[in-house]
Write a protein that holds these residues in place. Structure first.
Motif, PDB file in Angstrom:
ATOM      1  N   ASP A   1       0.824  -1.214   0.000  1.00 30.35           N
ATOM      2  CA  ASP A   1       0.000   0.000   0.000  1.00 30.35           C
ATOM      3  C   ASP A   1       0.855   1.260   0.000  1.00 30.35           C
ATOM      4  O   ASP A   1       0.552   2.234  -0.707  1.00 30.35           O
ATOM      5  N   LEU A   2       1.924   1.251   0.799  1.00 32.91           N
ATOM      6  CA  LEU A   2       2.793   2.418   0.848  1.00 32.91           C
ATOM      7  C   LEU A   2       3.509   2.623  -0.482  1.00 32.91           C
ATOM      8  O   LEU A   2       3.657   3.765  -0.952  1.00 32.91           O
ATOM      9  N   GLN A   3       3.926   1.531  -1.101  1.00 33.38           N
ATOM     10  CA  GLN A   3       4.612   1.629  -2.378  1.00 33.38           C
ATOM     11  C   GLN A   3       3.705   2.204  -3.460  1.00 33.38           C
ATOM     12  O   GLN A   3       4.150   2.912  -4.366  1.00 33.38           O
TER      13      GLN A   3
ATOM     14  N   PHE B   1       1.412   4.597  -3.226  1.00 29.64           N
ATOM     15  CA  PHE B   1       1.351   6.060  -3.178  1.00 29.64           C
ATOM     16  C   PHE B   1       2.715   6.688  -3.444  1.00 29.64           C
ATOM     17  O   PHE B   1       2.790   7.782  -4.005  1.00 29.64           O
ATOM     18  N   LEU B   2       3.787   6.011  -3.039  1.00 30.36           N
ATOM     19  CA  LEU B   2       5.115   6.554  -3.324  1.00 30.36           C
ATOM     20  C   LEU B   2       5.414   6.518  -4.818  1.00 30.36           C
ATOM     21  O   LEU B   2       6.015   7.453  -5.363  1.00 30.36           O
ATOM     22  N   GLU B   3       4.989   5.458  -5.483  1.00 25.44           N
ATOM     23  CA  GLU B   3       5.209   5.381  -6.923  1.00 25.44           C
ATOM     24  C   GLU B   3       4.336   6.377  -7.673  1.00 25.44           C
ATOM     25  O   GLU B   3       4.740   6.912  -8.705  1.00 25.44           O
ATOM     26  N   TYR B   4       3.148   6.631  -7.176  1.00 25.45           N
ATOM     27  CA  TYR B   4       2.265   7.585  -7.852  1.00 25.45           C
ATOM     28  C   TYR B   4       2.848   8.993  -7.815  1.00 25.45           C
ATOM     29  O   TYR B   4       2.736   9.743  -8.783  1.00 25.45           O
ATOM     30  N   THR B   5       3.453   9.367  -6.704  1.00 26.57           N
ATOM     31  CA  THR B   5       4.056  10.697  -6.591  1.00 26.57           C
ATOM     32  C   THR B   5       5.412  10.774  -7.267  1.00 26.57           C
ATOM     33  O   THR B   5       5.975  11.870  -7.384  1.00 26.57           O
TER      34      THR B   5
ATOM     35  N   ILE C   1       9.344   9.637   5.020  1.00 28.20           N
ATOM     36  CA  ILE C   1       8.117   9.327   4.283  1.00 28.20           C
ATOM     37  C   ILE C   1       7.137  10.486   4.454  1.00 28.20           C
ATOM     38  O   ILE C   1       6.817  10.870   5.581  1.00 28.20           O
TER      39      ILE C   1
ATOM     40  N   THR D   1       1.500  12.748   3.273  1.00 30.20           N
ATOM     41  CA  THR D   1       0.520  12.661   2.196  1.00 30.20           C
ATOM     42  C   THR D   1       0.467  11.272   1.575  1.00 30.20           C
ATOM     43  O   THR D   1      -0.551  10.887   0.985  1.00 30.20           O
ATOM     44  N   ALA D   2       1.548  10.502   1.686  1.00 27.63           N
ATOM     45  CA  ALA D   2       1.568   9.126   1.183  1.00 27.63           C
ATOM     46  C   ALA D   2       1.321   8.111   2.290  1.00 27.63           C
ATOM     47  O   ALA D   2       0.688   7.071   2.067  1.00 27.63           O
TER      48      ALA D   2
ATOM     49  N   ALA E   1      -2.047   5.284   2.794  1.00 25.92           N
ATOM     50  CA  ALA E   1      -1.582   3.895   2.807  1.00 25.92           C
ATOM     51  C   ALA E   1      -1.963   3.211   4.118  1.00 25.92           C
ATOM     52  O   ALA E   1      -2.414   2.045   4.130  1.00 25.92           O
TER      53      ALA E   1
END
Length: 252
Positions: A153-155, A157-161, A172, A175-176, A180
């Motif tokens: 889940d965390l990955q 949002f990090l990949e989206y940004t 971290i 916002t991400a 997540a």
């Protein structure tokens, strides 16, 4: 002059008095109240900004409580318990939300204590600035959320940004991490709710099959299965098991 004429004259005088009184009252100016936000004497501009920020945080506190603490998982699991029992509004929403709040405070006590010791108290003693206090507080809450957030889940949002991989938990962005953590809590809560549903679903199936075999087609199975489900929940000490499972889920 008869009695009827006296009544009409009295009513006319009363109407004239009310009209004259209302006109006089309307002529009086209504006092106004003005609220101005400006710089006070002695450099109070910073105080004004602090008050505005405080009011903003208070308005966002319900979202902070729901999405950055254990409240989401707890209230969803308790809702699944009531739904699986089929008791409709028993326990009522106020009881479930109150219990979820106190369990949230209990689970979050170590994190809140860390925030109070490392961020709030030094800031009140004027040992650190407001920025440092916010950074220390966010670091503590990030540790809690990161520990209960799935890496997948965390990955997402990090990949989206398209942000650089963080070197640590404190790097971290919230916002991400917050969304997540929220979807991770939702998945865990639904998994626990599914496990709660299974025994009560078995009781419903047994009761429905028995009634069908006896030819009682018109009798609702829910009316017969409800007492058995409540009895089973009491015999196994259901509330203790549910709360124990919730507490243990945050110690894993």
């Amino acid at each position: 002059m008869n009695e009827k004429q006296r009544i009409w004259i009295s009513l006319a005088i009363l109407i004239l008095l009310c009209a004259s009184g209302g006109t006089a009252y309307a002529a009086d100016p209504i006092p106004g109240v003005n609220i101005d936000i400006g710089t006070a004497e002695g450099g109070g501009g910073a105080t004004t900004v602090s008050i505005i920020l405080l009011l903003t945080i208070l308005s966002l506190s319900p979202a902070i409580l729901v999405l950055m603490t254990s409240f989401t998982r707890i209230v969803i699991v308790l809702g699944f318990v009531r739904t699986s029992l089929g008791t409709q509004q028993m326990p009522p929403n106020q009881v479930l939300i109150g219990l979820a709040l106190f369990l949230t405070f209990f689970i979050m006590a170590p994190t809140l204590g860390d925030i109070n010791q490392n961020a709030l108290q030094p800031y009140l003693r004027e040992e650190i600035s407001q920025t440092d206090a916010l950074e220390r507080a966010s670091a503590s809450i990030k540790q809690f959320m990161f520990h209960h957030t799935r890496e997948k889940d965390l990955q997402l949002f990090l990949e989206y940004t398209q942000a650089a991989p963080p070197s640590g938990v404190t790097d971290i962005p919230l916002t991400a991490l917050v969304p997540a953590f929220a979807i991770s809590e939702l998945k865990t809560a639904f998994q626990m709710g599914f496990m709660i549903f299974i025994p009560f679903l078995v009781i419903d199936m047994i009761v429905a099959s028995t009634l069908m075999a006896m030819g009682m087609m018109m009798l609702p199975p829910v009316m017969i299965s409800l007492p058995f489900k409540i009895l089973l929940f009491i015999l196994v000490d259901g509330w203790y098991l549910v709360v124990r499972s919730l507490l243990l889920s945050y110690n894993a």
